[in-house]
Enzyme design. Structure first.
Site, mmCIF file in Angstrom:
data_model
loop_
_atom_site.group_PDB
_atom_site.id
_atom_site.type_symbol
_atom_site.label_atom_id
_atom_site.label_comp_id
_atom_site.label_asym_id
_atom_site.label_seq_id
_atom_site.Cartn_x
_atom_site.Cartn_y
_atom_site.Cartn_z
ATOM 1 N N GLU A 118 50.280 32.814 -40.564
ATOM 2 C CA GLU A 118 50.309 33.911 -39.592
ATOM 3 C C GLU A 118 50.010 33.378 -38.187
ATOM 4 O OE1 GLU A 118 47.163 36.825 -40.027
ATOM 5 O OE2 GLU A 118 48.510 38.388 -39.307
ATOM 6 N N GLU B 114 41.530 34.731 -31.051
ATOM 7 C CA GLU B 114 40.942 34.488 -32.377
ATOM 8 C C GLU B 114 41.028 33.026 -32.796
ATOM 9 O OE1 GLU B 114 41.614 37.398 -35.509
ATOM 10 O OE2 GLU B 114 42.714 38.611 -34.066
ATOM 11 N N ASP C 173 52.816 39.511 -37.385
ATOM 12 C CA ASP C 173 51.904 40.637 -37.181
ATOM 13 C C ASP C 173 52.190 41.209 -35.792
ATOM 14 O OD1 ASP C 173 49.582 42.087 -36.320
ATOM 15 O OD2 ASP C 173 48.357 41.090 -37.830
ATOM 16 N N HIS D 131 49.510 40.650 -32.988
ATOM 17 C CA HIS D 131 49.470 39.307 -32.387
ATOM 18 C C HIS D 131 50.732 39.044 -31.573
ATOM 19 C CE1 HIS D 131 45.927 38.600 -34.696
ATOM 20 N NE2 HIS D 131 46.549 38.629 -35.865
ATOM 21 N N HIS E 161 52.862 42.309 -40.931
ATOM 22 C CA HIS E 161 51.735 43.212 -40.647
ATOM 23 C C HIS E 161 52.100 44.159 -39.508
ATOM 24 C CE1 HIS E 161 48.202 40.658 -42.404
ATOM 25 N NE2 HIS E 161 48.798 41.404 -43.312
ATOM 26 N N ARG F 289 45.779 47.852 -31.905
ATOM 27 C CA ARG F 289 45.425 47.612 -33.313
ATOM 28 C C ARG F 289 45.062 48.888 -34.072
ATOM 29 N NH1 ARG F 289 42.993 41.851 -35.672
ATOM 30 N NH2 ARG F 289 44.925 41.501 -36.756
ATOM 31 N N GLU G 280 47.766 46.640 -41.168
ATOM 32 C CA GLU G 280 46.463 45.982 -40.987
ATOM 33 C C GLU G 280 45.896 46.535 -39.690
ATOM 34 O OE1 GLU G 280 44.887 41.495 -41.361
ATOM 35 O OE2 GLU G 280 46.168 41.876 -39.645
HETATM 36 C C1 LER Z 1 44.797 38.659 -40.354
HETATM 37 O O1 LER Z 1 45.991 39.059 -40.955
HETATM 38 C C2 LER Z 1 44.879 38.792 -38.898
HETATM 39 O O2 LER Z 1 45.786 39.393 -38.381
HETATM 40 C C3 LER Z 1 43.860 38.156 -38.055
HETATM 41 O O3 LER Z 1 43.647 38.918 -36.900
HETATM 42 C C4 LER Z 1 42.594 37.836 -38.765
HETATM 43 O O4 LER Z 1 41.599 37.586 -37.868
HETATM 44 MN MN MN Z 2 47.466 40.147 -39.520
#
Ligand code: LER
Ligand code: MN
Length: 267
Positions: free
Chosen positions: A150, A156, A183, A186, A209, A215, A244
């Site tokens: 991912e 992060e 995701d 992100h 995701h 978020r 998520e």
């Molecule tokens: C996990 O899928 C994710 O998106 C991250 O932000 C975990 O810290």
């Molecule tokens: Mn994620």
């Protein structure tokens, strides 16, 4: 559309989880809400009540599309990039257990924060080399399980934040059965164009995701999910879209709003 939502099988400090613990009540609740699958965030498969899980999956008919593994890093500090070889080995051992579980459930294993970060004083090259070594050991362990790296935003981790660098890294390793987890949260931070990045990852996207720009649940921010998911499906994606998301304003509302927003667009 095959829609899932993440459930952490145990309490966790990671915040973007609508459901944590109480797996019996939560798996039944997720099913009742209309989801097709439940993505499991598992810290250590050895502490999972497999009989209970199998019974609940059988009873609800839900699938487990993916297993999240980041809590081994978040709660225990295990990672593929730790300067100590013994810790990297522990991270690989944990991933092997996750892969065994995934093989039983037909799930993809997520390589999220378990890759860690560039260690203080370390280099990107050596962090990537350690990551590739650990991935090679995982891949060897189970020829029947796929791994999804991912791309995670810069706040992060500092390693593999974009789709482009992650695709290049996967290619460079030459390892089989490794793809991407995209995701939207992100991608909204890191990608110049979410659409172009989805296109670039076509054929390599193993899991997806969904979270809005803040978020929260899809529909609570400014991501155009109709356009994003249209692009995803046009590029041949056949897997699950998994929510998520932060449990805001409360877990039930977040879960219901996700379902309402996405199901109407893609029945
Ligand atoms: C996990 O899928 C994710 O998106 C991250 O932000 C975990 O810290
Ligand atoms: Mn994620």
């Amino acid at each position: 559309m095959k829609l899932a939502i993440v459930l952490s099988t145990q309490p966790a400090s990671f915040s973007a989880l609508a459901y944590k613990g109480a797996i019996e009540e939560n798996i039944r609740g997720i099913h009742a809400r209309g989801y097709d699958g439940v993505e499991l965030a598992v810290r250590d498969p050895r502490s999972l009540d497999r009989d209970l899980l199998d019974r609940l999956l059988e009873e609800t008919g839900m699938e487990v599309p993916a297993i999240g593994t980041g809590q081994a890093y978040g709660e225990e500090g295990l990672s593929f990039t730790h300067p100590e070889g013994a810790i990297r080995k522990k991270a690989v051992d944990r991933m092997r257990l996750q892969m065994d579980l995934a093989a039983d459930l037909g799930a993809v294993v997520i390589v999220g924060l378990v890759r860690g970060k560039i260690p203080p004083g370390g280099t990107r090259e050596s962090a990537l080399a350690h990551t590739a070594e650990c991935l090679a050991e995982c891949v060897q362990h189970r020829p029947d399980v796929r791994l999804a790296i991912e791309p995670i935003n810069r706040y992060e981790t500092d390693l593999l934040c974009t789709v482009g660098e992650t695709l290049a890294f996967i290619k460079q390793t030459g390892l089989p059965r490794i793809g991407l987890l995209l995701d939207t949260f992100h991608m909204n931070i890191e990608e110049p164009s979410i659409f172009q990045s989805i296109e670039n990852a076509a054929g390599h996207t193993f899991h997806f995701h969904a979270a809005d720009s803040n978020r929260w649940y899809p529909g609570a921010g400014h991501i155009d999910f109709r356009a994003v998911l249209d692009t995803l499906y046009r590029n041949g994606y056949e897997g699950y879209v998994s929510a998520e998301i932060l449990p805001n304003p409360d877990p039930e509302t977040a879960s219901r709003k996700t379902m309402e927003h996405l199901r109407i667009m893609f029945p």
